[in-house]
Every structure is written in structure tokens, then in C-alpha cells.
Write a protein that holds these residues in place. Structure first.
Motif: not given
Length: 358
Positions: A268-281
Motif C-alpha cells: 500500500e502506498g508504493d504505487w510509484e515503485g515496485s521490485y523485480g528479481l533483485g532490482l528496485q523499480l
């Protein structure tokens, strides 16, 4: 028309230098280093320091904290590409007796394994590694906060498990695998587990007074794969180029692209960010950035890559808190992208052999 991307324009360089100067001043950092990579080459670096005449450069080591996790993830992806494990494999298949064996390797990479964010007991970044000699000391009696696979929850112990997985499957230490499989092929000779001069000292600045306090450096032991590394702006520029395009000596571009894809729903609240396989997006200023941030007592760091713009930026500071390294690195990318936008490939008609006459 011919265009050279060898160097940045003077106005662009001044804007970059100004951003670093503001970050050092407003963030009350003893030293701050910034760097920009364009089309795989380091095209600018600059620094600001409170010690006149002794500012660090792109060969000065800083501790990079959780940026280390990207290196650990690359080692795991190499094992996958060699057919030695599958991302959907449960950890127990390759690393026995952890007490968290039901979690999959992909879930550990993407922080969706349901594990706690930190180790039990004293703060691992500020306490001796001897307090955590075994994985059971890292995970504690109740390693899971929630069911694996349900949602993203950042976990440092999860990357300790991945480091131990690399050692179990590869049959060498995590540090040896890192050196042999990533650092040497990419020419990253200034990226090390222990600091090698010239390197910055880690500092804390008193929150209510302009007073510098030295931060001790602890050995991380089993937690090393989660945040131990020291590196330089020049070495991280090489790593950024790899994250943008891959390198067959380390990891194919298709596997790097797989790492860049979102792996789990954001919290929640992380709509502008995400996480891949070892990488922040991160979505910032209308562009997608991939990379990672890092912090350990005395240091903050960030590396962002905009694949679409052919740009990357690095921000390093030797202070526990203060300058927002992640924001500064994103700003360095934005400054160059807006001042000197990438030229599109020229339009060309279809080759005659590919034209459908109908």
C-alpha cells in the motif's frame, strides 16, 4: 548530421555539479559523489566535500549497502541460466534445514517470501557478526511474518539465504563467486568486501548540531550478501552499463530484462515503485528507473538506470542519514535526459524485399 555522445555540454555539467553541491550542503554530508553514464560510458563525475581540496573522486570507495543485493541476485540468475536450479524451486531443494525451505527462489529474489525485514536480536548492521554464526540466528524461531507469495515485504535475511544458496550450489564462497563471475569479467577491481584505499570514512551528523561523529564498521558475516560491498562511482558505472544491456560474460540481456520486470504486487502506498528479481523499480519524472538504493551506518548510495534514455546515474555519500541519494541519482538522470535528449534512430523505408505489393 553527426552527433557525438563523448562529452556533456558545459551547461549540463554545471547543472549536475550544482545538484551534487546542493545535496552535500542541504544533506549535511561530509562528502558526496555523483556520476552519469550515457550509452554505457562514464561521461561525468563530480563531488563536493567539507574538506577543501580533498574531495573524493570516481575512484574513491564508499560502502554501498543494499546495492550488494543486485550482485547476489545476478549470481542466482546465473545458476538458473546454467540449469542448476529453477526460480520456482523451493529453497529446501538446494539448501537444507533452514526452517524456511518452503519459500521459492523467485520469492526470495523479489522479497515476496513473507520473511521478516530484519534479524532477531541486536541491529545486525551495528553488531558483531559473531552474534549470528548460523542461519538459524539470522532467521530466528519464527522466520515468517506472512505466507510466502502474498505480497512484497523487503527482507534482509532473505538475501542471506540467497547468498548461502549460491555457496551451496556453486561450492565456493559467496565472495569468491562474486569476484570470479561478476567483478572480474566487468573490470570492477575497486569493488570489494573490505575497504581498500582510497576510501571514504563513514560518519553520522548530529541531528541538532553540525557535529560529525565517526561510525564504526562491523563485519557482516552471513549477512554479507545483503549489504557488505564497498565500491566506487567508476565501478558502479560499469555495473550500470551491464544492467542496461547485459553482458554475455556475466548474464544475457534477456535474463537482465527478466530481472527488471515487476515480480510481486507493491505494498500500500508504493504505487510509484515496485521490485523485480533483485532490482528496485521506480517511476519518476515520467520515466522508469531500475537499480537499487543502499545504506549502512555512515553511508548512503543509489544507482538508477533509464534504459529508454540510455542513461544511468550514481550517488554516493558518507553519512548515515541526510542527503536523499535515491532522489539525487534520479535527478542526475533527469537533468541529462532533459538537457540532451537521446536522438531517435532515423526513419528508413522497408527494404524492398520486405514490401508486400498488395
Amino acid at each position: 548530421m553527426t552527433t557525438s555522445f563523448e562529452a556533456l555540454l558545459p551547461g549540463t555539467e554545471r547543472a549536475l555539479s550544482h545538484r551534487v553541491a546542493v545535496a552535500q550542503s542541504e544533506g549535511r554530508a561530509p562528502s558526496f559523489v555523483g556520476a552519469v553514464v550515457r550509452d554505457g560510458a562514464l561521461v561525468w563525475s563530480g563531488s563536493r566535500s567539507c574538506v577543501d581540496g580533498h574531495a573524493p573522486d570516481d575512484d574513491t570507495q564508499f560502502r554501498i549497502g543494499s546495492l550488494t543485493k543486485v550482485f547476489t541476485a545476478v549470481l542466482v540468475m546465473r545458476l538458473r541460466d546454467e540449469g542448476l536450479l529453477g526460480l520456482d524451486d523451493p529453497l529446501e531443494r538446494h539448501l537444507k534445514g533452514t526452517g524456511a525451505g518452503e519459500v521459492t527462489i523467485a520469492q526470495l529474489l523479489g522479497h515476496s517470501g513473507g520473511l521478516a525485514a530484519e534479524t532477531p536480536g541486536p541491529w545486525w548492521e551495528r553488531s558483531p557478526a559473531a552474534l549470528r554464526p548460523e542461519l538459524s540466528d539470522v532467521l530466528g524461531e519464527r522466520p515468517f511474518l506472512q505466507s510466502p507469495g502474498r505480497r512484497h515485504h523487503y527482507s534482509n535475511p532473505g538475501y542471506t539465504l540467497l547468498g548461502s544458496l549460491v555457496e551451496a550450489v556453486r561450492g565456493v564462497s559467496w565472495e569468491e563467486a562474486l569476484r570470479r563471475e561478476i567483478l572480474e569479467p566487468l573490470g570492477m577491481g575497486r569493488t570489494t568486501v573490505e575497504p581498500v584505499a582510497p576510501h571514504a570514512g563513514g560518519w553520522a551528523v548530529h541531528p541538532w548540531a553540525d557535529v560529525m561523529l565517526p561510525e564504526p564498521t562491523e563485519s557482516l558475516g552471513l549477512m554479507a550478501p545483503a549489504g557488505v560491498l564497498w565500491s566506487t562511482a567508476a565501478d558502479l558505472a560499469r555495473f550500470a552499463a551491464f544492467l542496461a544491456a547485459g553482458d554475455e560474460r556475466v548474464l544475457a540481456s534477456t535474463s537482465v530484462e527478466e530481472m527488471r520486470a515487476p515480480a510481486a504486487p507493491a505494498g500500500e502506498g508504493d504505487w510509484e515503485g515496485s521490485y523485480g528479481l533483485g532490482l528496485q523499480l521506480l517511476r519518476k519524472d515520467g520515466r522508469t528507473l531500475i537499480g537499487h538504493t543502499g545504506s549502512l551506518p555512515g553511508f548512503v548510495a543509489a544507482l538508477w538506470v533509464s534504459v529508454e534514455d540510455g542513461l544511468a546515474a550514481i550517488a554516493l555519500a558518507n553519512v548515515t542519514s541526510g542527503p536523499p541519494a535515491a532522489l539525487v541519482a534520479a535527478d542526475l538522470v533527469r537533468i541529462v535526459a532533459e538537457a540532451e535528449p537521446r536522438f531517435p534512430e532515423p526513419w528508413r523505408p522497408l527494404p524492398e524485399a520486405e514490401v508486400d505489393e498488395e
